[in-house]
Scaffold this active site. Structure first.
Site, mmCIF file in Angstrom:
data_model
loop_
_atom_site.group_PDB
_atom_site.id
_atom_site.type_symbol
_atom_site.label_atom_id
_atom_site.label_comp_id
_atom_site.label_asym_id
_atom_site.label_seq_id
_atom_site.Cartn_x
_atom_site.Cartn_y
_atom_site.Cartn_z
ATOM 1 N N GLU A 176 0.878 -1.169 0.000
ATOM 2 C CA GLU A 176 0.000 0.000 0.000
ATOM 3 C C GLU A 176 0.915 1.218 0.000
ATOM 4 O O GLU A 176 1.516 1.558 1.026
ATOM 5 C CB GLU A 176 -0.909 0.026 1.232
ATOM 6 C CG GLU A 176 -1.867 1.201 1.198
ATOM 7 C CD GLU A 176 -2.563 1.446 2.525
ATOM 8 O OE1 GLU A 176 -3.371 2.391 2.589
ATOM 9 O OE2 GLU A 176 -2.291 0.726 3.489
ATOM 10 N N CYS A 211 -2.531 9.850 3.787
ATOM 11 C CA CYS A 211 -2.427 9.632 2.343
ATOM 12 C C CYS A 211 -3.546 10.347 1.592
ATOM 13 O O CYS A 211 -3.466 10.517 0.377
ATOM 14 C CB CYS A 211 -2.440 8.147 2.024
ATOM 15 S SG CYS A 211 -3.859 7.262 2.696
#
Length: 230
Positions: A176, A211
């Protein structure tokens, strides 16, 4: 474990951030974690169940079935910005599938990492779930271990290194990786709305280290001065 140590988790993460409100950690990590845990516990009996699948005609009277089985040992390299949820969140899935788990927290969490290791040791046998602490060389050695699956959350540059290290053992990897989130405003946009939306939400939460935070603002030249002034 999470409920008993909720305050300690929030305090340790706040120290690592310099200051992070306990409400943010509670909502973004502990609540999300417990929801995932409850979901897994509710659905696990169905996930474990044997399923029959179709058989091609040429195999006659044969029958096929799909039987879930553990992989083995799962390694987790977790990031510093969501240190609790992205350490133990993936561990829920791995443990539910019958695996053993090793977690390497980020060295950028000098307070939370040791707290996580101490907390896990109180509730789990080391052969089931364990936490290892160390800096970059240890993280590199961790990624070279012959895991049956390896999970990494972090930057693209480090992700490449982790994937290359895992490849030596043919270890499957789940990455990720942090991306870029441009905010684009067209000429007919309201400058006040653009200025507010560009910095609101995740940019003012979790110290801006998420993020989902806006990484760049792309404006039409006619809006630039007005938006920047706001």
């Amino acid at each position: 474990m999470t409920r008993q140590h909720a305050q300690g988790i929030c305090d340790a993460i706040s120290k690592d951030f310099g200051q992070r409100a306990w409400q943010e950690t509670f909502m973004a990590e502990l609540m999300v974690f417990e929801q995932r845990l409850n979901y897994t516990r509710r659905h696990l009996p169905r996930w474990m169940r044997m399923r029959r699948v179709g058989t091609q005609l040429q195999y006659g009277l044969a029958r096929n079935r799909l039987l879930p089985q553990p992989l083995g040992v799962v390694g987790i390299l977790s990031p510093w910005n969501y240190p609790f949820d992205l350490s133990l969140g993936p561990a829920i899935d791995a443990l539910a599938a019958g695996n053993r788990v090793m977690i390497k927290p980020s060295e950028l969490n000098p307070h939370f990492g040791p707290y996580l290791a101490e907390m896990v040791a109180q509730f789990f046998d080391p052969s089931e779930l364990t936490v290892v602490l160390g800096d970059v060389p240890l993280a590199a050695a961790f990624s070279r271990l012959p895991f049956d699956h390896l999970l990494f959350t972090g930057s693209t540059a480090v992700g490449r290194v982790v994937a290359a290290a895992a490849a030596a053992n043919l270890t499957p990897v789940t990455l990720e990786l942090g991306g870029k989130n441009p905010f684009i405003a067209f000429p007919d946009a309201d400058p006040a709305a653009v200025a507010h939306a560009a910095v609101a939400g995740m940019n003012f939460s979790w110290s801006g280290q998420s993020c989902g935070s806006t990484s760049r603002l792309m404006l039409h030249e006619s809006l630039y001065d007005d938006v920047i002034a706001r």
